[in-house]
Scaffold this active site. Structure first.
Site, PDB file in Angstrom:
ATOM      1  N   CYS A   1      -8.060   3.739  -3.075  1.00 15.05           N
ATOM      2  CA  CYS A   1      -8.951   3.177  -4.089  1.00 15.05           C
ATOM      3  C   CYS A   1     -10.240   2.680  -3.437  1.00 15.05           C
ATOM      4  O   CYS A   1     -10.194   2.015  -2.402  1.00 15.05           O
ATOM      5  CB  CYS A   1      -8.234   2.015  -4.784  1.00 15.05           C
ATOM      6  SG  CYS A   1      -9.238   1.149  -6.007  1.00 15.05           S
TER       7      CYS A   1
ATOM      8  N   HIS B   1       0.831  -1.204   0.000  1.00 10.77           N
ATOM      9  CA  HIS B   1       0.000   0.000   0.000  1.00 10.77           C
ATOM     10  C   HIS B   1       0.868   1.259   0.000  1.00 10.77           C
ATOM     11  O   HIS B   1       0.659   2.171  -0.807  1.00 10.77           O
ATOM     12  CB  HIS B   1      -0.921  -0.031   1.234  1.00 10.77           C
ATOM     13  CG  HIS B   1      -1.803   1.156   1.376  1.00 10.77           C
ATOM     14  ND1 HIS B   1      -3.118   1.148   0.967  1.00 10.77           N
ATOM     15  CD2 HIS B   1      -1.579   2.388   1.891  1.00 10.77           C
ATOM     16  CE1 HIS B   1      -3.663   2.330   1.232  1.00 10.77           C
ATOM     17  NE2 HIS B   1      -2.740   3.103   1.791  1.00 10.77           N
ATOM     18  N   GLU B   2       1.859   1.320   0.889  1.00 15.27           N
ATOM     19  CA  GLU B   2       2.696   2.519   0.995  1.00 15.27           C
ATOM     20  C   GLU B   2       3.580   2.696  -0.240  1.00 15.27           C
ATOM     21  O   GLU B   2       3.792   3.819  -0.695  1.00 15.27           O
ATOM     22  CB  GLU B   2       3.523   2.502   2.279  1.00 15.27           C
ATOM     23  CG  GLU B   2       2.702   2.461   3.563  1.00 15.27           C
ATOM     24  CD  GLU B   2       1.574   3.487   3.662  1.00 15.27           C
ATOM     25  OE1 GLU B   2       1.624   4.547   2.988  1.00 15.27           O
ATOM     26  OE2 GLU B   2       0.628   3.245   4.430  1.00 15.27           O
TER      27      GLU B   2
END
Length: 146
Positions: A113, A102-103
């Site tokens: 999203c 994610h990061e």
């Protein structure tokens, strides 16, 4: 392995370190300005964002120095992830993998999203959100970085 500089410590809402300051510190620690750098810590981390990306929650003061799982510059070349809130064992490993992806997605310019299951979902302040993710980018997010 390097200790987090003590000047990034804040005890307003419990013992935590500023993820924003750590991101700047990590950028300074790179050997090459063109490289990405990721930090992993056992310390609890926070961000000082006034309004979460997830909407208009009130009071806004709730989101000053609020604890987070990770933070990545968007776009940018550094991110930090903390295992402090991730549990133990295989569950921790699964959560860590998803948060790191994610990061890095943020580093590559991806926003949060709305697609269910996409690893770029906003955690919405809940580890359960991360547990529901499949650990992969949805097709729309994949297209944005390809």
């Amino acid at each position: 392995m390097k200790p987090i500089p003590e000047k990034y410590f804040n005890n307003d809402k419990g013992p935590r370190y500023s993820a924003d300051a750590i991101l700047r510190y990590l950028l300074q620690e790179r050997s090459d300005a063109g490289t990405y750098i990721a930090g992993l810590t056992t310390a609890d981390i926070f961000t000082s964002k006034e309004v979460p990306s997830s909407g208009n929650k009130l009071p806004l003061s709730t989101y000053k120095n609020w604890g987070i799982f990770g933070l990545g510059l968007q776009p940018g070349k550094s991110n930090i992830v903390s295992i402090h809130r991730l549990g133990t064992g295989q569950l921790m490993v699964s959560r860590l993998k998803k948060i790191v992806i994610h990061e890095v997605g943020h580093n590559l310019g991806l926003d949060h999203c709305p697609q269910p299951g996409c690893v770029m979902n906003d955690a919405m302040e809940s580890i359960r959100t991360i547990d529901r993710e499949n650990g992969e980018l949805c097709e729309a997010c994949k297209r944005k970085i390809n």
